[in-house]
Enzyme design. Structure first.
Site, short mmCIF file in Angstrom:
data_model
loop_
_atom_site.label_atom_id
_atom_site.label_comp_id
_atom_site.label_asym_id
_atom_site.label_seq_id
_atom_site.Cartn_x
_atom_site.Cartn_y
_atom_site.Cartn_z
N ARG A 242 -40.59 -116.62 -83.23
CA ARG A 242 -39.81 -117.79 -83.60
C ARG A 242 -38.50 -117.80 -82.82
O ARG A 242 -38.01 -118.85 -82.40
CB ARG A 242 -39.50 -117.82 -85.10
CG ARG A 242 -38.80 -119.12 -85.52
CD ARG A 242 -38.31 -119.13 -86.96
NE ARG A 242 -37.16 -118.25 -87.13
CZ ARG A 242 -37.15 -117.12 -87.83
NH1 ARG A 242 -38.25 -116.72 -88.44
NH2 ARG A 242 -36.07 -116.39 -87.94
N TYR B 81 -36.43 -145.75 -80.20
CA TYR B 81 -37.75 -145.39 -80.71
C TYR B 81 -37.75 -145.45 -82.24
O TYR B 81 -36.78 -145.06 -82.89
CB TYR B 81 -38.09 -143.98 -80.21
CG TYR B 81 -39.23 -143.30 -80.93
CD1 TYR B 81 -40.48 -143.88 -81.00
CD2 TYR B 81 -39.04 -142.06 -81.53
CE1 TYR B 81 -41.53 -143.25 -81.66
CE2 TYR B 81 -40.08 -141.41 -82.17
CZ TYR B 81 -41.31 -142.02 -82.25
OH TYR B 81 -42.35 -141.39 -82.90
N ASP C 299 -31.82 -140.01 -74.21
CA ASP C 299 -33.26 -139.81 -74.35
C ASP C 299 -33.92 -140.32 -73.06
O ASP C 299 -33.92 -141.51 -72.78
CB ASP C 299 -33.79 -140.59 -75.56
CG ASP C 299 -35.26 -140.30 -75.84
OD1 ASP C 299 -35.99 -139.91 -74.90
OD2 ASP C 299 -35.69 -140.48 -76.99
N LYS D 65 -44.97 -136.83 -74.03
CA LYS D 65 -45.19 -137.96 -73.13
C LYS D 65 -45.34 -137.49 -71.68
O LYS D 65 -46.27 -136.77 -71.36
CB LYS D 65 -44.07 -138.98 -73.31
CG LYS D 65 -43.72 -139.28 -74.77
CD LYS D 65 -44.89 -139.73 -75.63
CE LYS D 65 -44.48 -140.31 -76.96
NZ LYS D 65 -43.81 -139.41 -77.89
#
Length: 419
Positions: free
Chosen positions: A66, A118, A189, A214
């Site tokens: 982690r 978004y 972004d 994406k």
């Protein structure tokens, strides 16, 4: 660095200019050959824990996955190189990236954001961030009125350029200059363009974020996010939250995304070629009200694209308003044969969707339409198929959808809601 209102900050120095070109970095950055076997492609490190030779003394760099993992580290190294950044941190999704950045703000903080973001970002800002005491102000013209919205509590400015789904552009340098006068950090972004087409840190941004799902991964088989930046203080704060919150990608996802990114430059170029061809064909059709694509000379922010995008590229995303209203928009998406009706974007396959009913359905209609997200808007993600095939597919679906809509009496005069 920590932002203090009315204490001007300077843009953190960018990482040293890369010695090699983008394609070379995409293939080789963060991709060392295995010193033992000579393997030229890294192994997938699935171990969650790592041996220690003594208490508190791990054999190598890793203790628990982690906190850090070889595959994640290599992916982050590659993204940092491509975004001209000193650091990059990977997360389990683009939304998790947004959440970690907003979580770094204290209760009572204020954020200024572009309006047409978004849908998932809008949802986080208005429902989750609000719940832990962070207020967000949305503005459709951020370069024009940013100074009017700045308060003593403003800590962050959030930009999408191009915006989703109307493809509006923002002059990053202009916004960063205004924000930095007041000690406010700027996040961009960059999902819609990818690091190949645009590098926001070079234009004054403090943090650049991506939904790796994406373009960076590019094969519609990984959900991931990443943030890149140059500030040592941001690295300290955000890496702490990355570990403490634990919204990290798996080793396998990190490996897949790293593999996908090796061809990013090839895919981004082809997607731009295809989107340009489709946008021009749609713009020439009498069945289309308007086309949003920053690669067209008709785009209102074309000058920004020429300044901020590699070679003025428009990228692989576009949207358009179809004559015949919402019914025609839905029917168009059902009639395509190569384009697939699905959410998401940036993969090798071409996709279409209707934002008002899909990706942006959670945004109230009046707010959607105020920024151009009408019911007749179709969003298109161009993949890497042959351009001629995509153009033919889009035009046949367009003609059929509008004809069927006209027969039903919907939008015969070419007008849709909000026009």
């Amino acid at each position: 660095m920590t932002a203090h209102n009315d204490q001007p900050i300077t843009t953190p120095p960018r990482a040293p200019s890369p010695v090699h070109g983008f394609g070379t970095l995409a293939v080789h950055a963060g991709a060392p050959h295995d010193a033992v076997t000579g393997a030229v492609i890294e192994s997938i490190s699935l171990s969650t824990t790592f041996q220690q030779t003594a208490v508190g003394k791990p054999v190598g760099l890793y203790e628990y996955s982690r906190s850090s993992n070889p595959n994640r580290d290599n992916f982050e190294t590659m993204v940092a190189a491509l975004e001209h950044a000193k650091y990059a941190l990977a997360f389990s999704s683009g939304s998790a990236t947004t959440a970690n950045i907003l979580q770094s703000l204290a209760a009572g903080s204020h954020v200024i954001s572009v309006s047409d973001v978004y849908g998932g970002t809008h949802r986080y800002f208005t429902q989750v961030a609000k719940a832990h005491g962070v207020k967000v102000t949305f503005t459709p013209e951020i370069e024009v009125d940013i100074r009017e919205h700045i308060t003593e509590a403003t800590k962050l400015v959030w930009i999408e350029t191009p915006s989703n789904p109307t493809l509006r552009l923002v002059d990053i340098r202009a916004v960063a200059t205004a924000a930095h006068e007041h000690g406010i950090l700027v996040v961009v972004d960059n999902t819609f363009l990818s690091p190949y087409v645009q590098n926001p840190l070079d234009h004054g941004a403090d943090i650049v974020v991506h939904s790796v799902t994406k373009y960076i991964n590019g094969h519609s088989d990984v959900v991931m996010g990443v943030a890149a930046f140059n500030s040592d203080d941001l690295h300290k704060r955000l890496s702490f939250l990355q570990n403490a919150i634990g919204a990290i990608p798996s080793a396998f996802d990190s490996w897949l995304a790293h593999r996908g990114a090796k061809t990013l430059h090839l895919r981004a170029r082809e997607a731009t070629t295809n989107a340009t061809a489709v946008a021009k064909a749609l713009e020439a059709s009498p069945n289309v009200i308007s086309v949003n694509y920053p690669g067209l000379d008709s785009h209102p922010h074309r000058e920004i694209a020429l300044k901020q995008h590699r070679n003025g590229m428009g990228g692989g995303m576009l949207s358009f308003r179809i004559r015949g209203g919402h019914a025609a928009a839905e029917r168009f998406c059902q009639l395509t044969k190569i384009f697939t009706l699905a959410e998401s974007l940036g993969g090798v396959e071409s996709l279409v969707e209707v934002p008002s009913s899909m990706t942006h359905a959670g945004i109230p209609k009046d707010q959607r339409e105020a920024v151009g997200v009408f019911d007749d808007l179709v969003r298109v993600s161009c993949g890497v198929e042959d351009a001629a095939d995509l153009v033919q597919d889009a035009l046949q679906a367009l003609d059929r959808a509008v004809a069927e809509s006209a027969k039903l009496g919907n939008g015969v005069n070419g007008a849709s809601n909000g026009v």
